[in-house]
Design a protein around this motif. Structure first.
Motif, mmCIF file in Angstrom:
data_model
loop_
_atom_site.group_PDB
_atom_site.id
_atom_site.type_symbol
_atom_site.label_atom_id
_atom_site.label_comp_id
_atom_site.label_asym_id
_atom_site.label_seq_id
_atom_site.Cartn_x
_atom_site.Cartn_y
_atom_site.Cartn_z
ATOM 1 N N SER A 295 -14.340 11.507 -8.977
ATOM 2 C CA SER A 295 -13.272 10.576 -9.322
ATOM 3 C C SER A 295 -12.248 10.688 -9.964
ATOM 4 O O SER A 295 -12.025 12.147 -10.052
ATOM 5 C CB SER A 295 -14.383 9.570 -10.010
ATOM 6 O OG SER A 295 -14.240 9.805 -11.260
ATOM 7 N N ALA A 296 -11.314 9.946 -10.383
ATOM 8 C CA ALA A 296 -10.216 10.387 -11.170
ATOM 9 C C ALA A 296 -10.567 10.939 -12.773
ATOM 10 O O ALA A 296 -9.642 11.598 -13.320
ATOM 11 C CB ALA A 296 -9.202 9.368 -11.213
ATOM 12 N N SER B 296 0.867 -1.318 -0.250
ATOM 13 C CA SER B 296 -0.089 0.151 0.050
ATOM 14 C C SER B 296 0.918 1.023 -0.078
ATOM 15 O O SER B 296 0.622 2.404 -0.627
ATOM 16 C CB SER B 296 -0.821 -0.056 1.120
ATOM 17 O OG SER B 296 -0.214 0.038 2.591
ATOM 18 N N LYS C 201 -12.048 14.482 -3.848
ATOM 19 C CA LYS C 201 -10.821 15.147 -3.429
ATOM 20 C C LYS C 201 -10.919 16.497 -3.925
ATOM 21 O O LYS C 201 -11.382 17.207 -5.071
ATOM 22 C CB LYS C 201 -9.818 14.451 -4.563
ATOM 23 C CG LYS C 201 -8.366 14.930 -4.439
ATOM 24 C CD LYS C 201 -7.581 14.128 -5.490
ATOM 25 C CE LYS C 201 -6.097 14.754 -5.569
ATOM 26 N NZ LYS C 201 -5.470 14.063 -6.567
ATOM 27 N N ASN D 97 1.639 1.883 -3.685
ATOM 28 C CA ASN D 97 0.799 2.369 -4.647
ATOM 29 C C ASN D 97 -0.282 3.010 -4.065
ATOM 30 O O ASN D 97 -1.259 2.387 -3.737
ATOM 31 C CB ASN D 97 0.213 1.317 -5.481
ATOM 32 C CG ASN D 97 1.390 0.613 -6.502
ATOM 33 O OD1 ASN D 97 2.034 1.244 -6.826
ATOM 34 N ND2 ASN D 97 1.435 -0.761 -6.374
ATOM 35 N N PRO D 98 -0.064 4.344 -3.476
ATOM 36 C CA PRO D 98 -1.253 4.905 -2.518
ATOM 37 C C PRO D 98 -2.312 5.227 -3.664
ATOM 38 O O PRO D 98 -2.148 5.725 -4.599
ATOM 39 C CB PRO D 98 -0.617 6.287 -1.931
ATOM 40 C CG PRO D 98 0.730 6.534 -2.866
ATOM 41 C CD PRO D 98 0.923 5.073 -3.568
ATOM 42 N N GLN D 99 -3.863 4.860 -3.017
ATOM 43 C CA GLN D 99 -4.746 5.149 -4.172
ATOM 44 C C GLN D 99 -5.399 6.552 -3.397
ATOM 45 O O GLN D 99 -5.741 6.600 -2.322
ATOM 46 C CB GLN D 99 -5.738 4.094 -3.791
ATOM 47 C CG GLN D 99 -5.056 2.852 -4.610
ATOM 48 C CD GLN D 99 -4.979 2.793 -6.118
ATOM 49 O OE1 GLN D 99 -5.789 3.656 -6.893
ATOM 50 N NE2 GLN D 99 -3.671 2.337 -6.642
ATOM 51 N N PRO D 100 -5.565 7.469 -4.539
ATOM 52 C CA PRO D 100 -6.182 8.676 -3.742
ATOM 53 C C PRO D 100 -7.603 8.282 -3.476
ATOM 54 O O PRO D 100 -8.262 7.514 -3.984
ATOM 55 C CB PRO D 100 -6.033 9.629 -4.955
ATOM 56 C CG PRO D 100 -5.614 8.778 -6.180
ATOM 57 C CD PRO D 100 -5.162 7.747 -5.679
ATOM 58 N N THR D 101 -8.004 8.891 -2.333
ATOM 59 C CA THR D 101 -9.427 8.923 -2.015
ATOM 60 C C THR D 101 -10.320 10.155 -2.492
ATOM 61 O O THR D 101 -9.810 11.195 -2.704
ATOM 62 C CB THR D 101 -9.671 8.995 -0.314
ATOM 63 O OG1 THR D 101 -9.020 10.043 0.003
ATOM 64 C CG2 THR D 101 -8.887 7.853 0.301
ATOM 65 N N TYR D 102 -11.608 9.755 -2.724
ATOM 66 C CA TYR D 102 -12.633 10.516 -3.479
ATOM 67 C C TYR D 102 -13.752 10.849 -2.629
ATOM 68 O O TYR D 102 -14.255 9.955 -1.814
ATOM 69 C CB TYR D 102 -12.924 10.354 -4.896
ATOM 70 C CG TYR D 102 -11.788 10.181 -5.546
ATOM 71 C CD1 TYR D 102 -11.409 11.485 -6.661
ATOM 72 C CD2 TYR D 102 -10.886 9.199 -6.082
ATOM 73 C CE1 TYR D 102 -10.237 11.454 -7.159
ATOM 74 C CE2 TYR D 102 -9.796 9.232 -6.861
ATOM 75 C CZ TYR D 102 -9.503 10.563 -7.462
ATOM 76 O OH TYR D 102 -8.456 10.660 -8.241
#
Length: 174
Positions: free
Chosen positions: A75-76, A25, A35, A28-33
């Motif tokens: 979202s992205a 983890s 954002k 590869n940090p996953q952004p939180t939404y």
């Protein structure tokens, strides 16, 4: 003896799993939404076209805008943006805040640092319209990014001819 070996194996497995999951983890940090991002910039209208003729900035006067905005990414790929732009007009005789623009819109990430902003436009001068904006991040840092943008304003109303223009904007998002 066998029970203690099983407990030791279990403890080692737990520690290894924790280490592996933490390492994975962290890489590869996953952004939180959603954002949230804010930005400030400078926009220079370059030219506008209407049935009254063509007007270029820098000729008889200089107009500069100072956009301040907030982007909320759902979202992205998609988000909402709200921007306020005070516009200053300077002539050889004076300078003043000539207009204030309220600019809400939708954001669409196009990839490779490009974003499309489809904005509505409401001006204190009584004009209204649309502003498609094409934006590109040119330098990304850990806590901020620098961008350039091309706004294409279309304005209507207030007993004036419809006008269409091109501008240049640059700024910093954080």
């Amino acid at each position: 003896m066998q029970i203690q070996i099983n407990k030791i194996r279990f403890a080692i497995c737990c520690i290894c799993s924790l280490f592996i999951s933490t390492t994975t983890s962290a890489q590869n940090p996953q952004p939180t939404y959603p954002k949230l991002a804010g930005y400030v910039g400078i926009v220079h209208p370059i030219v506008s076209f209407s049935s009254d003729g063509t007007h270029t900035n820098f000729k008889d006067s200089y107009i500069v805008g100072l956009p301040i905005g907030i982007n909320i990414w759902k979202s992205a790929k998609i988000g909402f943006s709200s921007e306020i732009v005070p516009l200053i007009k300077a002539t050889s005789a004076s300078s003043k805040v000539n207009n204030v623009l309220f600019h809400p819109g939708i954001l669409v990430a196009l990839g490779n640092g490009f974003t499309f902003a489809g904005r509505l436009a409401f001006e204190t001068s009584g004009r209204y319209g649309l502003t498609p904006v094409f934006n590109k991040v040119v330098k990304k840092n850990k806590g901020s990014s620098y961008f350039v943008a091309i706004p294409l304003p279309a304005r209507f109303g207030n007993d004036q001819s419809s006008s269409y223009g091109v501008g240049f904007q640059f700024g910093i998002a954080f």
